[in-house]
Write a protein that holds these residues in place. Structure first.
Motif, PDB file in Angstrom:
ATOM      1  N   SER A 263      15.854  36.211  32.678  1.00  0.00           N
ATOM      2  CA  SER A 263      16.685  36.965  33.618  1.00  0.00           C
ATOM      3  C   SER A 263      17.531  38.036  32.929  1.00  0.00           C
ATOM      4  O   SER A 263      17.701  39.130  33.449  1.00  0.00           O
ATOM      5  CB  SER A 263      17.603  36.007  34.384  1.00  0.00           C
TER       6      SER A 263
ATOM      7  N   ASN B 254      22.329  38.321  42.871  1.00  0.00           N
ATOM      8  CA  ASN B 254      21.242  37.665  42.154  1.00  0.00           C
ATOM      9  C   ASN B 254      20.483  36.628  42.974  1.00  0.00           C
ATOM     10  O   ASN B 254      19.476  36.100  42.513  1.00  0.00           O
ATOM     11  CB  ASN B 254      21.787  37.009  40.876  1.00  0.00           C
TER      12      ASN B 254
ATOM     13  N   LYS C 202      16.053  36.273  39.259  1.00  0.00           N
ATOM     14  CA  LYS C 202      17.478  36.440  38.967  1.00  0.00           C
ATOM     15  C   LYS C 202      18.305  35.228  39.383  1.00  0.00           C
ATOM     16  O   LYS C 202      19.531  35.218  39.210  1.00  0.00           O
ATOM     17  CB  LYS C 202      18.017  37.687  39.678  1.00  0.00           C
TER      18      LYS C 202
END
Length: 474
Positions: A418, A45, A207
């Motif tokens: 996200s 991420n 993210k």
């Protein structure tokens, strides 16, 4: 004779947590499955090795800020209960009940399930290598490990404390077995995996909150002493000392561990690995390939122990404050453990282990956890404003709770973008506590419900051999 004498002793939770045990509780709760699971989540991420290391360090600094805020709250508010009691004492009964609702139905079961599944996965890893262990076997071993910890915490506070101390040593040994070979290879010039560490092409800013969630999950546990404040020896001294030393120890250990991972494993290896620590051992130190998973599983075992030990105190205090059924503020007459509160997690954790997936569970409970931790540190600011006359033996600069609160709430808000599905589920669970609060807690329960509840409580009290605490400990 000894049994009769023990039954004549006053029933209350005794101060059995020394500085060493407080340090072990924090180390044992922080170093769990996270450092062995989360490197994959942080890297995935964040998008690059360099940024992932920045995220790990930032999560450590943020954890230190939170730990310092909770250390001050622990010296201002003399009750056990952690997040729950801090929100109750500073922001009021409704927010504290919403936390309790989310903690019981989402945060704690999901967190315990993640750690239990990691325990089962690593415990079986040596027996099925190079194949992945069967999912049903992992879930069965996960539940057996969790039930063993439940039984231990029901039986003895002293034994669970001693186990936590022993497993904290095992956790530090597990990190050392990863750090030392990695640092040796790095010193020999193996730096090729750090070239172009901040690759902008793989950067995924949207993210990033999920990367922080994964990193903060690995550090989570710095707040555990606040749950057992009434059982700590010299809490005004030992809470700040234990949190500062333990968080610094974990930050250094985690940074060195991640550098060791990246020294040995390429980015795609980390992302493809279901067990990063095992993949590391297979490439760096093959003789330890079967040892590392066992040490990691014992590390997870210690984290489960710390989680059950502390969360049972939250239910105990919530019941004592009138926001949970009265049975759960009762203590076993001989064992002096909060037996009903310990046993209550059995059904929900069992369900989540049976149906859950580690990474979905991670995002699922992280939203609620960091929302309420942010509210608790906001409560510290409110408490300072309302009670300027209180002279706390430990006080942090005001910018620490302000910055920590803002970062927590901002990360929570960003996570809706996200991972909207899991975050929406977590948000729905929190909001579902509103009608429950107003129908059951805020309004007096009608006699048609109160009488059966009292009858059931009385029967369970006789069955479990538990009574209300006889000595005030706060």
């Amino acid at each position: 004779m000894g049994k009769d004498k023990k039954e004549q002793e006053p029933v209350f939770l005794r101060k059995k947590i020394t500085l060493l045990r407080a340090f072990s509780l924090l180390i044992g709760s922080m170093i769990g499955s996270g450092i062995f699971i989360s490197p994959k989540g942080v890297l995935k991420n964040s998008g690059s090795v360099g940024l992932s290391l920045v995220v790990w360090f930032a999560c450590g600094v943020l954890s230190m800020f939170g730990a310092l805020c909770y250390a001050e709250l622990g010296t201002r508010i003399t009750k056990s209960g952690g997040h729950y009691i801090y929100i109750l004492e500073t922001l009021g009964r409704l927010p504290s009940f919403l936390f309790l609702w989310a903690e019981f139905f989402a945060i704690r079961p999901a967190n315990s399930a993640v750690i239990s599944l990691a325990f089962g996965s690593y415990m079986l890893e040596p027996f099925f290598a190079p194949c992945a262990p069967p999912v049903p076997a992992v879930k069965l071993v996960s539940l057996l490990g969790y039930y063993m910890i439940l039984a231990l915490n029901s039986w003895s506070v002293t034994w669970s404390g001693q186990l936590q101390t022993a497993l904290s040593v095992v956790k530090l040994l597990a990190l050392a077995l990863i750090i030392v070979p990695g640092m040796m290879l790095l010193a020999q010039g193996h730096t090729e995996n750090f070239e172009d560490a901040f690759d902008r092409q793989s950067l995924v800013l949207d993210k990033l909150p999920l990367a922080f969630y994964a990193g903060m999950f690995a550090y989570s546990g710095w707040f555990q002493t606040s749950f057992v404040r009434e059982e700590l020896v010299r809490p005004e001294r030992n809470i700040p000392l234990a949190v500062i030393v333990s968080v610094i120890t974990v930050i250094v250990g985690y940074m060195l561990t991640n550098v060791s991972y990246y020294t040995v494993l390429e980015t795609q290896d980390v992302l493809a690995s279901p067990a990063v620590a095992v993949s590391f051992a297979q490439q760096a130190f093959k003789s330890l390939t079967s040892v590392i998973p066992i040490l990691v599983s014992l590390s997870c075992f210690g984290t489960m122990n710390g989680g059950i030990f502390t969360f049972s105190r939250t239910l105990f205090v919530a019941s004592r404050e009138g926001q949970w059924p009265p049975l759960f503020s009762m203590i076993h007459i001989r064992r002096h453990t909060p037996l009903p509160a310990v046993m209550l997690m059995f059904p929900l954790v069992t369900t989540m282990v049976c149906i859950g997936d580690i990474y979905h569970l991670l995002n699922f409970f992280s939203f609620s956890r960091w929302l309420f931790i942010g509210l608790a540190t906001l409560g510290l600011i409110v408490h300072r404003y309302r009670h300027p006359e209180l002279q706390s033996p430990f006080k942090v600069p005001l910018f620490i709770p302000i910055s920590f609160t803002i970062i927590c709430l901002f990360t929570v808000a960003m996570s809706f973008y996200s991972d909207p599905v899991n975050i929406s589920i977590g948000c729905t669970i929190v909001l579902s506590g509103f009608p429950v609060y107003y129908l059951i807690i805020h309004k007096q329960m009608s006699d048609c419900f109160r009488s059966p509840l009292y009858y059931l409580t009385h029967k369970l009290q006789l069955l479990l051999e538990v009574v209300q605490q006889e000595i005030k400990t706060y």
